[in-house]
Design an enzyme around this catalytic site. Sequence first.
Site, short mmCIF file in Angstrom:
data_model
loop_
_atom_site.label_atom_id
_atom_site.label_comp_id
_atom_site.label_asym_id
_atom_site.label_seq_id
_atom_site.Cartn_x
_atom_site.Cartn_y
_atom_site.Cartn_z
N LYS A 25 55.82 80.39 -7.75
CA LYS A 25 55.07 81.15 -6.73
C LYS A 25 53.73 81.58 -7.30
CE LYS A 25 55.11 85.57 -4.18
NZ LYS A 25 55.90 86.75 -3.74
N ASP A 51 48.81 89.90 -3.60
CA ASP A 51 49.66 90.12 -2.43
C ASP A 51 49.39 91.51 -1.84
OD1 ASP A 51 51.59 90.15 -0.48
OD2 ASP A 51 53.30 90.21 -1.88
N LYS A 70 51.01 96.46 2.43
CA LYS A 70 51.74 97.28 1.46
C LYS A 70 51.09 98.65 1.33
CE LYS A 70 53.27 93.56 -1.65
NZ LYS A 70 54.71 93.74 -1.43
N ASP A 112 51.73 88.67 -8.86
CA ASP A 112 52.54 87.91 -7.91
C ASP A 112 52.41 86.39 -8.11
OD1 ASP A 112 54.51 88.21 -6.04
OD2 ASP A 112 53.15 88.28 -4.32
N ASP A 126 54.50 90.16 4.71
CA ASP A 126 54.65 90.46 3.29
C ASP A 126 55.76 89.61 2.64
OD1 ASP A 126 54.13 91.67 0.90
OD2 ASP A 126 55.09 93.59 1.39
N GLU A 159 55.78 86.54 2.01
CA GLU A 159 54.91 85.35 2.01
C GLU A 159 55.31 84.34 0.95
OE1 GLU A 159 54.31 88.01 0.35
OE2 GLU A 159 53.72 87.20 -1.60
N ARG A 173 58.19 83.17 -0.02
CA ARG A 173 59.17 82.18 0.44
C ARG A 173 58.50 81.16 1.36
NH1 ARG A 173 62.76 86.94 2.95
NH2 ARG A 173 61.69 88.03 1.26
N1 BES Z 1 55.53 90.00 -4.13
C1 BES Z 1 56.46 90.75 -3.37
C2 BES Z 1 57.70 91.13 -4.17
C3 BES Z 1 57.48 92.06 -5.33
C4 BES Z 1 57.68 93.41 -5.17
C5 BES Z 1 57.12 91.58 -6.56
C6 BES Z 1 57.50 94.26 -6.24
C7 BES Z 1 56.95 92.42 -7.62
C8 BES Z 1 57.14 93.76 -7.47
C9 BES Z 1 56.91 89.96 -2.16
O1 BES Z 1 55.96 89.11 -1.63
C10 BES Z 1 57.26 90.96 -1.11
O2 BES Z 1 56.38 91.63 -0.68
N2 BES Z 1 58.52 91.03 -0.76
C11 BES Z 1 58.97 91.97 0.20
C12 BES Z 1 59.93 91.28 1.12
C13 BES Z 1 60.24 92.06 2.35
C14 BES Z 1 59.03 92.12 3.26
C15 BES Z 1 61.40 91.40 3.06
C16 BES Z 1 59.64 93.11 -0.54
O3 BES Z 1 60.31 92.89 -1.54
O4 BES Z 1 59.45 94.26 -0.12
ZN ZN Z 2 54.54 88.43 -2.91
MN MN Z 3 54.70 90.10 -0.26
#
Ligand code: BES
Ligand code: ZN
Ligand code: MN
Length: 507
Positions: free
Chosen positions: A271, A276, A283, A294, A353, A355, A357
């Site tokens: 990834k 992000d 966020k 990220d 968010d 993204e 996947r």
């Molecule tokens: N890049 C984030 C995940 C992440 C969170 C990485 C904290 C490192 C530290 C990912 O893109 C994300 O935002 N995931 C969301 C998914 C949710 C919207 C279902 C998350 O984990 O909150």
């Molecule tokens: Zn992310």
């Molecule tokens: Mn995200």
Amino acid sequence: MEIRVDTSPIEKLSVDALAVICFETQEKSTDSPGVTPESDGDPEIAGQSGWLRELRSSGEFSGKANETAILYRPNGLAAKRLVVVGAGKRAKFSADEARKLSGSLLRQLRTKGIRNVAILADQASGISDYAAVAEGAILGAWEANKYKTDPKKNEKQIELLTIAVPNGSLGIAEEAVRRGSVIAEAQNLARDLVNEPANKLTPAVLADAAKAMSAEYGLDCKILDRDAMAELGMGALLGVAQGSTNPPFLIVMKYSPGLTTAGDHLALVGKGVTFDTGGISIKPSEGMEKMKYDMAGAAAVIGAMKAIAQLKPPVQVTGYVPTVENMVNGNAQRPGDIVTALSGKTIEVLNTDAEGRLILADALTYAQRNGATHMVDAATLTGAIAIALGHYNVGAFTNNQSLLDRFVTAARVAGEKVWQLPLDEDYKEYLKSAFADLPNIGGRYGGSITAAWFLREFADPTPWVHLDIASTAWLDEGKAWMTKGPTGVAVRSFVQLALDWTGKPPA
Ligand code: BES
Ligand code: ZN
Ligand code: MN
């Protein structure tokens, strides 16, 4: 830092510091007369046993991990200092411990202005994994100081590390040090990339870095731009990218061995979200600065490909890095948008968010269309993985247990901790969309699992392992052996998996 292997008598090593390992003393044993508990586990060094015994009985040194004691101008040794390093319990000492010990030791000694260190790695020291010693030293030396302008901060480095090994081990040790150095330098490349802030490292810059690395180490590198991806129909990836003025890319790095053991073709997929923001599902501002990491999965793939190019495992390996910036502008993707992935499946983007996947889905399909027989992806995919596993284990998921078993074995050898989480059919129920084939998020529960299930919809039927490295790719607090910031996790496991590839999965 230069690393050398030396078989000369340790008395003759003319270094700033000679380090020897001492283990924690064991319980007083009555049944082995002649072995004093104080000296048990101490190394044989000309004329030093008296000092070591006294040090033990003083209570100032017990042999616990990371404990050190320094003797200046030791009698009979050419070294300026003799450094006794605690290594914990002998029975628990492993290559992992050796890696950490070497890192911690050198990080400690360099603050004293020491430039030239030798580590005694004889039988008694319990160090048999010379690669781990080299790795620990190189990983420990890395600092996130590229953007510090004070040169003093960059000055103190160990210049020469000598690993003192027994006479017959020279060849083995030299080969191990070479391998360990290649792997640790590759891990440090991953850390360099992750350390770059998002204003310096855009998807285009990441693609350039992959291209430069590939040119240097003889990999074939191809970069797909937005037009090429649109032509193919990568709607999931492009939907994420459309909110940024920095264009997306799909980086493809190919390693082909001279001799293959089988028709296997391993794909490593990372990834590469260079920043992000969350997109329209934005966020919170607190902690958002960390979202420059990220792209740690991408960095791990690029790092691993660098080591693979040098160590030449007997299997074809291709690295795929989808790279985008998840931003917010007037053209940004909206919640509720429906996109068509390269595979043909439609996705309802319920949360912009989620993204990672989306971009991985198209990369996984593309890897399969380009011949992947086995796939492993690494992604900072979910915050939920930190809730499930904390910061010590990488979360692993699979559609093929035997591939995951191979991966776990490789990770163990490489000294990276991995823990499997479930991915059975039941959880698929959490991924239902009213208006498209699938949504990009599940409900409140099992967030890391629904993310993995989403990927699986694009990985099946090819054997695949997904690594969620969101909680292991970044250290919020430094360790004795590694500074705060990017860890370069997954590089060593990736490389080991390729090195150990036999063409046949274990029975
Ligand atoms: N890049 C984030 C995940 C992440 C969170 C990485 C904290 C490192 C530290 C990912 O893109 C994300 O935002 N995931 C969301 C998914 C949710 C919207 C279902 C998350 O984990 O909150
Ligand atoms: Zn992310
Ligand atoms: Mn995200």
